[in-house]
Motif scaffolding. Structure first.
Motif, PDB file in Angstrom:
ATOM      1  N   ALA A 132       0.849  -1.184   0.000  1.00 48.86           N
ATOM      2  CA  ALA A 132       0.000   0.000   0.000  1.00 48.86           C
ATOM      3  C   ALA A 132       0.886   1.235   0.000  1.00 48.86           C
ATOM      4  O   ALA A 132       2.097   1.158   0.221  1.00 48.86           O
ATOM      5  N   THR A 133       0.272   2.380  -0.265  1.00 56.17           N
ATOM      6  CA  THR A 133       0.975   3.655  -0.234  1.00 56.17           C
ATOM      7  C   THR A 133       0.459   4.479   0.943  1.00 56.17           C
ATOM      8  O   THR A 133      -0.756   4.566   1.153  1.00 56.17           O
ATOM      9  N   VAL A 134       1.363   5.071   1.703  1.00 58.93           N
ATOM     10  CA  VAL A 134       0.967   5.953   2.799  1.00 58.93           C
ATOM     11  C   VAL A 134       0.475   7.259   2.182  1.00 58.93           C
ATOM     12  O   VAL A 134       1.253   7.999   1.582  1.00 58.93           O
ATOM     13  N   SER A 135      -0.818   7.524   2.311  1.00 55.82           N
ATOM     14  CA  SER A 135      -1.370   8.723   1.675  1.00 55.82           C
ATOM     15  C   SER A 135      -1.383   9.927   2.606  1.00 55.82           C
ATOM     16  O   SER A 135      -1.035  11.030   2.204  1.00 55.82           O
ATOM     17  N   THR A 136      -1.778   9.742   3.872  1.00 58.05           N
ATOM     18  CA  THR A 136      -1.896  10.881   4.793  1.00 58.05           C
ATOM     19  C   THR A 136      -1.563  10.458   6.222  1.00 58.05           C
ATOM     20  O   THR A 136      -2.034   9.422   6.693  1.00 58.05           O
ATOM     21  N   TRP A 137      -0.750  11.266   6.882  1.00 59.96           N
ATOM     22  CA  TRP A 137      -0.541  11.116   8.328  1.00 59.96           C
ATOM     23  C   TRP A 137      -1.398  12.154   9.036  1.00 59.96           C
ATOM     24  O   TRP A 137      -1.307  13.356   8.744  1.00 59.96           O
ATOM     25  N   PHE A 138      -2.236  11.706   9.960  1.00 58.97           N
ATOM     26  CA  PHE A 138      -3.081  12.620  10.731  1.00 58.97           C
ATOM     27  C   PHE A 138      -2.369  13.141  11.983  1.00 58.97           C
ATOM     28  O   PHE A 138      -2.811  14.104  12.601  1.00 58.97           O
ATOM     29  N   LEU A 154      -3.831   4.624   4.550  1.00 60.89           N
ATOM     30  CA  LEU A 154      -3.098   3.935   3.487  1.00 60.89           C
ATOM     31  C   LEU A 154      -3.995   3.795   2.265  1.00 60.89           C
ATOM     32  O   LEU A 154      -5.214   3.682   2.385  1.00 60.89           O
ATOM     33  N   GLU A 155      -3.388   3.779   1.122  1.00 61.13           N
ATOM     34  CA  GLU A 155      -4.145   3.614  -0.114  1.00 61.13           C
ATOM     35  C   GLU A 155      -3.621   2.393  -0.857  1.00 61.13           C
ATOM     36  O   GLU A 155      -2.426   2.284  -1.130  1.00 61.13           O
ATOM     37  N   GLU A 173       8.157   8.035  16.547  1.00 60.56           N
ATOM     38  CA  GLU A 173       8.898   7.874  15.291  1.00 60.56           C
ATOM     39  C   GLU A 173       7.946   7.457  14.171  1.00 60.56           C
ATOM     40  O   GLU A 173       7.099   6.600  14.366  1.00 60.56           O
ATOM     41  N   ILE A 174       8.075   8.113  13.034  1.00 55.45           N
ATOM     42  CA  ILE A 174       7.330   7.718  11.829  1.00 55.45           C
ATOM     43  C   ILE A 174       8.326   7.104  10.856  1.00 55.45           C
ATOM     44  O   ILE A 174       9.278   7.764  10.424  1.00 55.45           O
ATOM     45  N   LEU A 175       8.132   5.837  10.551  1.00 52.20           N
ATOM     46  CA  LEU A 175       9.081   5.097   9.716  1.00 52.20           C
ATOM     47  C   LEU A 175       8.706   5.138   8.241  1.00 52.20           C
ATOM     48  O   LEU A 175       9.573   4.979   7.377  1.00 52.20           O
ATOM     49  N   ALA A 176       7.403   5.312   7.935  1.00 52.93           N
ATOM     50  CA  ALA A 176       6.948   5.366   6.543  1.00 52.93           C
ATOM     51  C   ALA A 176       6.252   6.706   6.328  1.00 52.93           C
ATOM     52  O   ALA A 176       5.189   6.956   6.907  1.00 52.93           O
ATOM     53  N   ASN A 177       6.845   7.547   5.522  1.00 48.94           N
ATOM     54  CA  ASN A 177       6.307   8.877   5.298  1.00 48.94           C
ATOM     55  C   ASN A 177       5.264   8.866   4.191  1.00 48.94           C
ATOM     56  O   ASN A 177       5.111   7.873   3.465  1.00 48.94           O
ATOM     57  N   GLU A 178       4.548   9.976   4.059  1.00 48.38           N
ATOM     58  CA  GLU A 178       3.531  10.083   3.004  1.00 48.38           C
ATOM     59  C   GLU A 178       4.180   9.867   1.637  1.00 48.38           C
ATOM     60  O   GLU A 178       5.223  10.440   1.331  1.00 48.38           O
ATOM     61  N   GLY A 179       3.535   9.012   0.844  1.00 53.41           N
ATOM     62  CA  GLY A 179       4.071   8.689  -0.471  1.00 53.41           C
ATOM     63  C   GLY A 179       4.895   7.421  -0.504  1.00 53.41           C
ATOM     64  O   GLY A 179       5.150   6.867  -1.579  1.00 53.41           O
ATOM     65  N   ASP A 180       5.326   6.944   0.669  1.00 55.39           N
ATOM     66  CA  ASP A 180       6.128   5.712   0.725  1.00 55.39           C
ATOM     67  C   ASP A 180       5.248   4.491   0.462  1.00 55.39           C
ATOM     68  O   ASP A 180       4.074   4.454   0.840  1.00 55.39           O
ATOM     69  N   THR A 181       5.838   3.486  -0.151  1.00 61.87           N
ATOM     70  CA  THR A 181       5.165   2.212  -0.357  1.00 61.87           C
ATOM     71  C   THR A 181       5.556   1.258   0.768  1.00 61.87           C
ATOM     72  O   THR A 181       6.746   1.117   1.077  1.00 61.87           O
ATOM     73  N   VAL A 182       4.564   0.641   1.387  1.00 60.50           N
ATOM     74  CA  VAL A 182       4.811  -0.268   2.512  1.00 60.50           C
ATOM     75  C   VAL A 182       4.234  -1.644   2.196  1.00 60.50           C
ATOM     76  O   VAL A 182       3.244  -1.762   1.485  1.00 60.50           O
ATOM     77  N   GLN A 183       4.870  -2.661   2.728  1.00 60.77           N
ATOM     78  CA  GLN A 183       4.424  -4.030   2.522  1.00 60.77           C
ATOM     79  C   GLN A 183       3.423  -4.441   3.585  1.00 60.77           C
ATOM     80  O   GLN A 183       3.372  -3.848   4.672  1.00 60.77           O
ATOM     81  N   ALA A 184       2.614  -5.443   3.275  1.00 62.59           N
ATOM     82  CA  ALA A 184       1.686  -5.986   4.263  1.00 62.59           C
ATOM     83  C   ALA A 184       2.481  -6.432   5.488  1.00 62.59           C
ATOM     84  O   ALA A 184       3.539  -7.046   5.370  1.00 62.59           O
ATOM     85  N   ASN A 185       1.971  -6.078   6.673  1.00 61.38           N
ATOM     86  CA  ASN A 185       2.615  -6.397   7.948  1.00 61.38           C
ATOM     87  C   ASN A 185       3.919  -5.632   8.167  1.00 61.38           C
ATOM     88  O   ASN A 185       4.697  -5.981   9.057  1.00 61.38           O
ATOM     89  N   GLY A 186       4.180  -4.585   7.348  1.00 59.75           N
ATOM     90  CA  GLY A 186       5.353  -3.746   7.569  1.00 59.75           C
ATOM     91  C   GLY A 186       5.132  -2.796   8.735  1.00 59.75           C
ATOM     92  O   GLY A 186       4.017  -2.616   9.223  1.00 59.75           O
TER      93      GLY A 186
END
Length: 531
Positions: A132-138, A154-155, A173-186
């Motif tokens: 998925a892609t991280v679309s927005t951090w609230f 996530l999108e 700590e934020i490890l995956a920023n907006e726009g980053d692609t993350v794996q399932a269970n990441g």
């Protein structure tokens, strides 16, 4: 201590599975999350991991047996594997819940509610969705959050997924920023401590969690799987055979990852993807031709925005539909006088009794269900060299959203009344526009209705929603001069379009279907009398 290995959740409407393969035998030592066996359903292949480290004491369900959801597959004797983690897992057996609590990245908890870091993980994304892609951090680093408060969104290529906080604490700590692609269970982020004195939750007993349908299977390693022995006849997974037939592949074109080189469904998908990427031009790419050159002045006034995963999927699926089906469209028009009169007569009473407005979509849904009974091939699909006729109607209702077109499904629409259909359309339409639809709500449709008329479309040729064989296009209601009983009168007319797969639906069947829809709408009493 004895631990039971049970059948995991198999998915909506799936109540049983067949034990396809046992990777371990009684007496074998296993580690937590090591694959024990594989189940086959009529939709997916499900691998069952070990819920704890120990020894496989007894296999209750043998290969070839049919088992129901939550049925006992085997028993484990914990603590016999020699693993240091076994006693800890046994201690936390009491803490197992239906929804696993968050995992910790560090620090031990004594139940006092202080200390320790809590990992924020990517939730289960669903069947066949691995990233998925991280679309927005609230929230931002340093913010205090409450348990279940939304952290980010996530999108995926199908739906948007909101990620709630697994516990009260501080976002350190934020490890995956907006726009980053993350794996399932990441891992997405890390929470620290417990804000406002909230009690810190217990560790997530990952080793005891049973994956829901759609979880990505663990990669086989550690020598669990070996290449097939020369000359040995390996039986491929039934779902893999079906997938190979659909994609025109043979077993020798697919590298198997199952035990002894057994070909699995996901192996077929990888082989097909590799073949597609190797081709000079792929049908999955949204655009084929190179972009025409533009002047520097024009380029400075352009804005380039990356396509969302949903838009990429829409583009790919529509193009795949054109490339796969022998698509043809037939047209007709319907006089909406009677439907409009009936609606105007009863809409106030209908809303007062049922709490929902009476719209046109319920009339069209009922008319289509009526017509599908007479022309069942429009409600069927092609599976390899077979035709699968559906003795039910799961009606897809195409819905426009700010992020693109989605198709929520009303299940068993043929068994619903007008009020239930209107309620389902209203509820799913609102959830679609808010991005709250689950993938289960968009799967399993047998026929689709698309209403371009709400945007002012007078006529169009809708594209099929694979693997369905038919889609009805509704359009704008427009006053037009019509000859009625020898006189020219202004009537509220709507053009109808039925796109269908000519491989399975002949012209006669398509025209008959559309005429039956027209007849039912021009005289709604036919629906009551099943005519």
């Amino acid at each position: 201590m004895t631990t039971e290995v049970r059948v995991p959740t198999l998915g909506e409407s799936v109540t049983e599975a067949t034990v396809a393969t046992w990777f371990k035998k009684a007496g074998d030592t296993v580690e937590a999350d090591e694959m024990l066996c594989e189940l086959e359903t009529d939709k997916v292949t499900v691998e069952v991991p070990s819920p704890a480290a120990g020894t496989l004491a007894e296999i209750v369900a043998q290969e070839g047996e049919t088992v129901g959801v939550d049925a006992l597959l085997a028993t484990l004797s914990e603590g016999d594997s020699g693993s240091d983690s076994a006693p800890k897992k046994a201690e936390k057996k009491e803490e197992k819940k239906t929804e696993p609590a968050p995992a910790k990245s560090g620090g031990d908890s004594d139940g006092s509610g202080g200390g320790g870091n809590i990992d924020v993980m990517v939730p289960t994304l669903g069947e066949s969705v691995s990233e998925a892609t991280v679309s927005t951090w609230f929230k931002k680093v340093g913010d205090n959050v409450s348990q279940d408060e939304m952290l980010c969104e996530l999108e995926t290529d199908k739906v948007s997924v909101e990620v709630p906080s697994p516990a009260a604490g501080t976002l350190t700590e934020i490890l995956a920023n907006e726009g980053d692609t993350v794996q399932a269970n990441g891992k997405l982020a890390v929470l620290s401590g417990a804000a406002d004195g909230a009690v810190e939750p217990a560790e997530r007993p990952d080793s005891n969690a049973i994956p829901a349908q759609g979880d990505e299977p663990a990669t086989a390693n550690g020598g669990q799987y070996t290449a097939p022995l020369p000359g040995r006849d390996i039986e491929d997974a039934p779902s893999a055979k079906k997938a190979m037939a659909e994609k025109g592949l043979s077993s020798d074109q697919v590298q198997g990852s199952g035990r002894d080189g057994r070909v699995m469904k996901e192996d077929v998908a990888k082989a097909a993807a590799a073949a597609t990427s190797a081709a000079p031009a792929t049908s999955s790419a949204p655009a084929q031709a190179p972009r025409a050159p533009v002047s520097a002045e024009d380029a400075s006034r352009e804005e380039r925005v990356k396509m969302t995963r949903l838009r990429q999927t829409i583009a790919r699926r529509l193009k795949d539909s054109q490339n796969t089906a022998a698509m043809l469209t037939t047209y007709n028009e319907v006089d909406m006088t009677e439907v409009m009169a009936l609606r105007n007569q009863y809409k106030d009473e209908f809303q007062k009794k049922h709490g929902v407005k009476l719209g046109f979509m319920s009339f069209f849904t009922k008319a289509c269900c009526h017509a599908l009974k007479e022309v069942p091939e429009v409600n069927a699909e092609i599976d390899g060299t077979d035709i699968v006729y559906k003795n039910f109607v799961h009606m897809g209702i195409a819905t426009g959203t700010p992020t693109g077109l989605v198709v929520p499904v009303i299940r068993d629409a043929d068994a619903l009344g007008f009020a239930d259909i209107e309620k389902a359309i209203a509820e799913k339409g609102a959830r679609a526009r808010d991005g709250k639809l689950s993938m289960a709500e968009m799967q399993g449709g047998t026929f689709t209705i698309s209403n371009g008329g709400v945007y002012g479309s007078l006529m169009s040729s809708p594209i099929l929603n694979p693997p369905q064989s038919g889609i009805l296009g509704m359009h704008k209601i427009q006053q037009r001069p019509m000859v009625v009983n020898g006189e020219i009168k202004a009537r509220p007319m709507m053009y109808l379009a039925l796109s269908y797969d000519h491989r399975i639906v002949d012209g006669k069947g398509a025209v008959t279907f559309l005429v039956r829809v027209k007849d039912a709408l021009e005289d709604p009493r036919r629906l009551l009398m099943d005519l």
